[in-house]
Write an enzyme that holds these catalytic residues in place. Structure first.
Site, PDB file in Angstrom:
ATOM      1  N   TYR A  48      10.228  -4.625   4.153  1.00  0.00           N
ATOM      2  CA  TYR A  48       8.746  -5.066   4.328  1.00  0.00           C
ATOM      3  C   TYR A  48       7.814  -4.528   2.890  1.00  0.00           C
ATOM      4  CZ  TYR A  48       8.048  -0.007   5.475  1.00  0.00           C
ATOM      5  OH  TYR A  48       7.999   1.276   5.312  1.00  0.00           O
ATOM      6  N   GLY A  49       6.895  -5.381   2.613  1.00  0.00           N
ATOM      7  CA  GLY A  49       6.327  -5.221   1.411  1.00  0.00           C
ATOM      8  C   GLY A  49       4.933  -4.743   1.520  1.00  0.00           C
ATOM      9  N   GLY A  52       3.706  -7.889   4.067  1.00  0.00           N
ATOM     10  CA  GLY A  52       4.693  -8.813   4.687  1.00  0.00           C
ATOM     11  C   GLY A  52       5.835  -8.432   5.041  1.00  0.00           C
ATOM     12  N   VAL A  53       6.516  -9.014   6.049  1.00  0.00           N
ATOM     13  CA  VAL A  53       7.826  -8.604   6.614  1.00  0.00           C
ATOM     14  C   VAL A  53       8.833  -9.540   5.947  1.00  0.00           C
ATOM     15  CG1 VAL A  53       9.256  -8.363   8.602  1.00  0.00           C
ATOM     16  CG2 VAL A  53       6.886  -7.687   8.670  1.00  0.00           C
ATOM     17  N   LYS A  69       9.747 -14.663   3.807  1.00  0.00           N
ATOM     18  CA  LYS A  69       8.773 -13.410   3.904  1.00  0.00           C
ATOM     19  C   LYS A  69       7.767 -14.110   4.875  1.00  0.00           C
ATOM     20  CE  LYS A  69       5.515 -10.584   1.101  1.00  0.00           C
ATOM     21  NZ  LYS A  69       5.276  -9.935   0.019  1.00  0.00           N
ATOM     22  N   ASP A 166       2.204  -2.071  -8.542  1.00  0.00           N
ATOM     23  CA  ASP A 166       3.077  -1.521  -7.486  1.00  0.00           C
ATOM     24  C   ASP A 166       4.313  -1.199  -7.796  1.00  0.00           C
ATOM     25  OD1 ASP A 166       3.190   0.226  -4.941  1.00  0.00           O
ATOM     26  OD2 ASP A 166       3.384  -1.526  -3.695  1.00  0.00           O
TER      27      ASP A 166
END
Length: 434
Positions: A48-49, A52-53, A69, A166
């Site tokens: 997961y980000g 989102g999964v 995603k 990130d």
């Protein structure tokens, strides 16, 4: 020259699943999927980000394993919906080997029922975090090739005026041939040229957060990504997080233990309170010599490049372009372009034909002017629906979610993915001259 590098055992299974076993389905009413084998890998969550999964699924059109995603609850607010739209546009904009891009977008429902976005990307078997924490050997050659690809992909992003914001090992995907791709652009944005405009500080995972953000800078540049890469470089060398603190204040303390107390000029981007806090503390000298103790791979060249990345003042920090020109990366560049890249090729006579531009920039900057025109959630919804429809006009059979899938309920309710398998890392890299 050729290189043998392997990180992950086993490949993706081919063929599309039969019946209702797959989350993805072809949307065309009379489409007949190809014949498939029986040993198909099941659809499953892999990560997961920021927003989102991600699941590993099978594309029923060709049996290829891909990443799906899910971006849920897109239209809860104007800020969140514009952020998702920005990420979607970026994934469709990217055209670079070391940056993840969209392969497809699932066909959306009618505008009235449009609430979620589903994006298909290439599936890579692992990420740099799993590799670093594994007990398997990580050679100097692996480190150079990984670092080269991170900087190569980041140069492309920065040339498009995009700040990732990130960069961390978990957002650096790696496939079985050690090819690396930067992913997760949920926090990415276009660089802000106006220094009077404030930028959010709620970015970058703490361990990889640049000191100017830790010290409350209201404006920052692409240098924040370079700091993150420096932290990852140190982590690759030492197989442990370089600055692992419990909170942002302690994070800054660990940084100053290595770099020493910054000067007033070095802190000119910091807020007044942070500068005052720093000046109250007893001054510390730099201790760069400890970097040589990270591992036997921490050579003079490695430490020299690392020290240029880990500079307190962002204006004095090395740029991605200059970092790529550092002699430490010469071997990584040669190994990558000898057999891993797609921009070079080997002729039928066995001669390697190299590209004229090893580290290409983006052809044009990423355009974010459209964001200013969107002033309501409904506007964003309509424009995003229209954008996806335009992307689908490629002649391929469109895809949609299969609610009859055995895994559909789990996928529909998933918010946190299960950990995927640890990769198998090769013990060595071979190189032969041709």
């Amino acid at each position: 020259m050729s290189v043998s590098m392997s990180l992950v055992q086993g490949g993706a299974a081919g063929g599309a699943p039969q019946g209702a076993s797959a989350i993805l389905a072809a949307a065309a009413p009379y489409y007949q999927p190809p014949a498939v084998p029986q040993d198909v890998q099941p659809d499953r969550p892999i990560g997961y980000g920021a927003f989102g999964v991600v699941w590993a699924v099978t594309d029923p059109r060709d049996g290829r394993r891909v990443a799906l995603k899910k971006l849920p609850n897109v239209f809860q607010s104007l800020v969140s919906s514009k952020r998702v739209f920005r990420e979607l546009k970026m994934l469709c904009f990217f055209k670079h080997e070391n940056v993840l891009s969209a392969l497809d977008i699932l066909q959306p429902p009618h505008l009235d029922f449009f609430q979620e976005i589903y994006v298909i990307t290439e599936l890579l078997q692992s990420d740099l975090h799993k590799i670093i924490v594994s007990p398997q050997h990580l050679s100097a050659d692996h480190i150079k090739v990984f670092l080269y690809q991170i900087l190569r992909g980041l140069k492309y992003l920065h040339s498009a005026r995009i700040l990732h914001r990130d960069i961390k090992p978990g957002n650096l995907l790696v496939n079985s041939n050690c090819v690396l791709k930067i992913c997760d652009f949920g926090l990415a944005r276009v660089e802000e040229p106006d220094q009077a405009k404030h930028m959010t500080q709620e970015v970058v995972t703490q361990y990889y957060r640049a000191p100017e953000i830790l010290m409350g800078a209201r404006h920052y540049s692409s240098a924040v990504d370079v700091w993150s890469v420096g932290c990852i470089f140190g982590e690759l060398l030492g197989r442990r997080i370089l600055f692992q603190a419990q909170n942002p204040v302690q994070q800054l303390e660990l940084i100053t233990e290595l770099l020493g107390t910054p000067t007033m000029e070095d802190m000119r981007h910091a807020c007044e309170g942070a500068r005052t806090h720093m000046l109250r503390r007893a001054p510390k000298p730099p201790s760069f010599s400890v970097l040589y103790t990270l591992s036997s791979h921490a050579t003079h060249e490695a430490v020299h490049l690392l020290c240029q990345m880990l500079v307190f003042d962002p204006d004095k920090r090395i740029s991605v372009t200059d970092a790529l020109a550092h002699p430490y990366l010469d071997e990584g560049r040669l190994r990558y372009h000898s057999c891993m890249c797609k921009c070079c090729f080997t002729t039928s006579a066995g001669m390697r034909q190299y590209t004229a531009d090893f580290e290409p920039s983006a052809g044009q900057p990423f355009d974010d002017l459209w964001e200013r025109k969107l002033t309501s959630v409904q506007q964003v919804k309509e424009e995003m629906h229209k954008f996806i429809a335009e992307q689908l006009q490629t002649g391929r059979v469109p895809l949609c979610i299969n609610p009859q899938s055995a895994a559909f309920k789990s996928f529909a309710s998933s918010t946190v993915a299960h950990p995927s398998e640890l990769p198998a890392l090769a013990s060595s890299m071979g190189m032969t001259a041709k």
